[in-house]
Design a protein around this motif. Structure first.
Motif, mmCIF file in Angstrom:
data_model
loop_
_atom_site.group_PDB
_atom_site.id
_atom_site.type_symbol
_atom_site.label_atom_id
_atom_site.label_comp_id
_atom_site.label_asym_id
_atom_site.label_seq_id
_atom_site.Cartn_x
_atom_site.Cartn_y
_atom_site.Cartn_z
ATOM 1 N N UNK A 142 0.906 -1.200 0.123
ATOM 2 C CA UNK A 142 0.037 -0.067 -0.027
ATOM 3 C C UNK A 142 0.656 1.074 0.100
ATOM 4 N N UNK A 143 2.084 1.237 0.553
ATOM 5 C CA UNK A 143 2.851 2.285 0.853
ATOM 6 C C UNK A 143 3.922 2.373 -0.572
ATOM 7 N N UNK A 144 3.730 1.664 -1.564
ATOM 8 C CA UNK A 144 4.509 1.525 -2.665
ATOM 9 C C UNK A 144 5.980 1.660 -2.381
ATOM 10 N N UNK A 145 6.368 0.613 -1.565
ATOM 11 C CA UNK A 145 7.702 0.507 -1.019
ATOM 12 C C UNK A 145 8.685 0.406 -2.189
ATOM 13 N N UNK A 146 9.843 1.031 -2.033
ATOM 14 C CA UNK A 146 10.943 0.878 -2.660
ATOM 15 C C UNK A 146 12.028 0.058 -2.499
ATOM 16 N N UNK A 147 12.149 -0.391 -1.116
ATOM 17 C CA UNK A 147 13.108 -1.279 -0.741
ATOM 18 C C UNK A 147 12.340 -2.606 -0.219
ATOM 19 N N UNK A 148 13.090 -3.585 0.313
ATOM 20 C CA UNK A 148 12.365 -4.524 1.038
ATOM 21 C C UNK A 148 12.240 -4.348 2.370
ATOM 22 N N UNK A 149 12.967 -3.433 3.082
ATOM 23 C CA UNK A 149 12.614 -3.054 4.364
ATOM 24 C C UNK A 149 11.304 -2.206 4.354
ATOM 25 N N UNK A 150 11.064 -1.237 3.386
ATOM 26 C CA UNK A 150 10.019 -0.485 3.300
ATOM 27 C C UNK A 150 8.725 -1.514 3.169
ATOM 28 N N UNK A 151 8.781 -2.670 2.542
ATOM 29 C CA UNK A 151 7.794 -3.556 2.274
ATOM 30 C C UNK A 151 7.383 -4.318 3.569
ATOM 31 N N UNK A 152 8.570 -4.724 4.113
ATOM 32 C CA UNK A 152 8.426 -5.930 5.437
ATOM 33 C C UNK A 152 8.138 -5.121 6.769
ATOM 34 N N UNK A 153 8.818 -3.851 6.684
ATOM 35 C CA UNK A 153 8.795 -3.380 8.282
ATOM 36 C C UNK A 153 8.766 -2.052 8.036
ATOM 37 N N UNK A 154 7.712 -1.093 7.285
ATOM 38 C CA UNK A 154 7.864 0.298 7.182
ATOM 39 C C UNK A 154 7.861 1.136 8.607
ATOM 40 N N UNK A 155 8.262 2.265 8.752
ATOM 41 C CA UNK A 155 8.462 2.905 9.873
ATOM 42 C C UNK A 155 7.287 4.042 9.870
ATOM 43 N N UNK A 156 6.447 4.086 11.042
ATOM 44 C CA UNK A 156 5.576 5.114 11.125
ATOM 45 C C UNK A 156 4.328 4.844 10.076
ATOM 46 N N UNK A 157 3.263 5.506 10.441
ATOM 47 C CA UNK A 157 1.736 5.474 9.830
ATOM 48 C C UNK A 157 1.350 4.057 9.949
ATOM 49 N N UNK A 158 0.595 3.554 8.670
ATOM 50 C CA UNK A 158 -0.147 2.394 8.664
ATOM 51 C C UNK A 158 -1.330 2.338 9.416
ATOM 52 N N UNK A 159 -1.906 1.032 9.350
ATOM 53 C CA UNK A 159 -3.331 0.759 10.346
ATOM 54 C C UNK A 159 -2.735 0.631 11.584
ATOM 55 N N UNK A 160 -3.939 0.708 12.469
ATOM 56 C CA UNK A 160 -3.774 0.253 13.853
ATOM 57 C C UNK A 160 -3.474 -1.227 13.853
ATOM 58 N N UNK A 161 -2.837 -1.554 14.989
ATOM 59 C CA UNK A 161 -2.574 -3.070 15.023
ATOM 60 C C UNK A 161 -4.020 -3.847 15.577
ATOM 61 N N UNK A 162 -4.201 -4.852 14.757
ATOM 62 C CA UNK A 162 -5.483 -5.810 15.255
ATOM 63 C C UNK A 162 -5.121 -7.008 15.575
ATOM 64 N N UNK A 163 -5.427 -7.187 17.013
ATOM 65 C CA UNK A 163 -4.893 -8.431 17.632
ATOM 66 C C UNK A 163 -5.646 -9.758 16.711
ATOM 67 N N UNK A 164 -4.952 -10.527 16.655
ATOM 68 C CA UNK A 164 -5.280 -11.986 15.596
ATOM 69 C C UNK A 164 -5.698 -13.120 16.710
ATOM 70 N N UNK A 165 -5.455 -12.784 17.963
ATOM 71 C CA UNK A 165 -5.720 -14.140 18.764
ATOM 72 C C UNK A 165 -5.003 -13.782 20.246
ATOM 73 N N UNK A 166 -5.444 -14.668 21.248
ATOM 74 C CA UNK A 166 -4.985 -14.158 22.667
ATOM 75 C C UNK A 166 -3.634 -14.164 22.583
ATOM 76 N N UNK A 167 -2.977 -13.262 23.664
ATOM 77 C CA UNK A 167 -1.378 -13.315 23.886
ATOM 78 C C UNK A 167 -1.196 -15.127 24.637
ATOM 79 N N UNK A 168 0.135 -15.596 24.174
ATOM 80 C CA UNK A 168 0.444 -16.894 24.757
ATOM 81 C C UNK A 168 1.803 -16.975 25.174
ATOM 82 N N UNK A 169 2.248 -18.025 26.024
ATOM 83 C CA UNK A 169 3.477 -18.118 26.470
ATOM 84 C C UNK A 169 4.365 -18.978 25.505
ATOM 85 N N UNK A 170 5.433 -18.837 25.643
ATOM 86 C CA UNK A 170 6.356 -19.632 24.548
ATOM 87 C C UNK A 170 7.920 -19.642 25.142
ATOM 88 N N UNK A 171 8.303 -20.666 25.344
ATOM 89 C CA UNK A 171 9.585 -20.813 25.795
ATOM 90 C C UNK A 171 10.609 -20.508 24.818
#
Length: 322
Positions: A142-171
């Motif tokens: 959606x942000x027309x990324x120019x680099x892989x980093x902008x594609x996978x982990x853009x900084x700032x903006x974007x949609x508010x996080x939407x939980x996809x499930x309950x938190x869980x513990x992991x060793x």
């Protein structure tokens, strides 16, 4: 007494019970409840919840608008898709135009739990258990990324996080800290700052008053260098709730006013010579204090035990920071 390798194998043997306990323990009940559940599952040990550190995240996978799982690994999916487009990110964007794909993140915190094995300062088991929750993040492309980093982990903006499930513990990791530090010395015989800190604790009034694991955990890392040799790192983290207290004495303070400032700091943290160990780690206490305390001792102000003066003098001759 177990060898380092024996401790590694023993910790592996505990992992299935810990994984099962994590799976059936509700995150909402808190770290103390997690410790109780672990102690029921592993009655030979008495784990205590020492610290929780949060504010981090890891890249997750990909879901569509309905929440259907497209991939569990965002980075691998992007790399494969980019290879299919001969490395042309603009072609990749065009290939997925109109698709409502969302990247996910795993957000959470790390819980440190410790259990004494023996009387040694580093003779304890340390558990790292992650409290994870997957959330839906930005929409891919959606942000027309120019680099892989902008594609996978853009900084700032974007949609508010939407939980996809309950938190869980992991060793994440269980290890015997003494065994880890032994492996560090085997790799590089010159003691690292963490080894010196442990030795200082053992020789000082702090070690006589309380266990190291009551006040510190050790964040460890292990990786291979370019020659495929193991590299070990160990960073002490104070389990003090919140920030350490402010050291209430200006440079040049000595004698009784300095003694009072040291005592106030130690009382606030909870053990003798706390100011020294926070000088080494959190930088809450300035270095001039070490010089001033030794000068006071030489002048006849005996407010520190001689063993503490010896530890501080050794540091002045061979300073280190952890």
């Amino acid at each position: 007494m177990k060898t380092s390798q024996a401790w590694i194998e023993y910790c592996k043997s505990l992992s299935p019970a810990i994984v099962e306990t994590c799976a059936r323990t509700a995150v909402a009940a808190g770290g103390a409840s997690l410790a109780r559940a672990l102690n029921q599952a592993l009655p030979d040990w008495n784990f205590r919840h020492a610290l929780a550190r949060g504010g981090w995240y890891r890249l997750g996978g990909i879901v569509d608008d309905s929440g259907a799982r497209i991939s569990d690994n965002l980075e691998a999916w992007v790399e494969d898709a980019l290879d299919a487009c001969d490395g042309d990110i603009h072609q990749l964007i065009d290939a997925h135009a109109g698709e409502n794909l969302h990247a996910t993140r795993l957000v959470g915190q790390t819980h440190y739990l410790t259990a004494a094995v023996g009387d040694g300062c580093d003779d304890f088991l340390q558990l790292e258990i992650e409290d994870l929750q997957e959330v839906r993040g930005h929409r891919l492309f959606a942000n027309e990324p120019a680099t892989l980093e902008e594609l996978v982990d853009p900084r700032g903006g974007g949609d508010p996080p939407l939980p996809l499930g309950l938190p869980c513990y992991k060793l994440r990791r269980i290890q015997h800290i003494g065994a880890f530090l032994e492996r560090m010395l085997a790799q590089k015989p010159e003691p690292a700052p963490i080894h010196r800190m442990i030795a200082d604790w053992r020789q000082s009034s702090a070690g006589a008053a309380s266990s190291y694991a009551n006040h510190w955990v050790i964040a460890t890392r292990e990786h291979l260098d370019r020659y495929h040799q193991p590299v070990f790192r160990a960073q002490p983290i104070a389990t003090l709730a919140g920030d350490p207290p402010e050291f209430a004495a200006p440079p040049g303070t000595s004698g009784l006013p300095l003694q009072e400032a040291l005592n106030r700091f130690d009382r606030a943290v909870g053990y003798p010579l706390a100011w020294y160990f926070h000088m080494l780690t959190t930088k809450a206490v300035p270095h001039w204090v070490a010089q001033a305390t030794v000068e006071d001792a030489l002048a006849g102000f005996a407010y520190l035990p001689q063993r503490d003066v010896d530890v501080i003098r050794h540091w002045l001759h061979q300073p280190y920071a952890v």
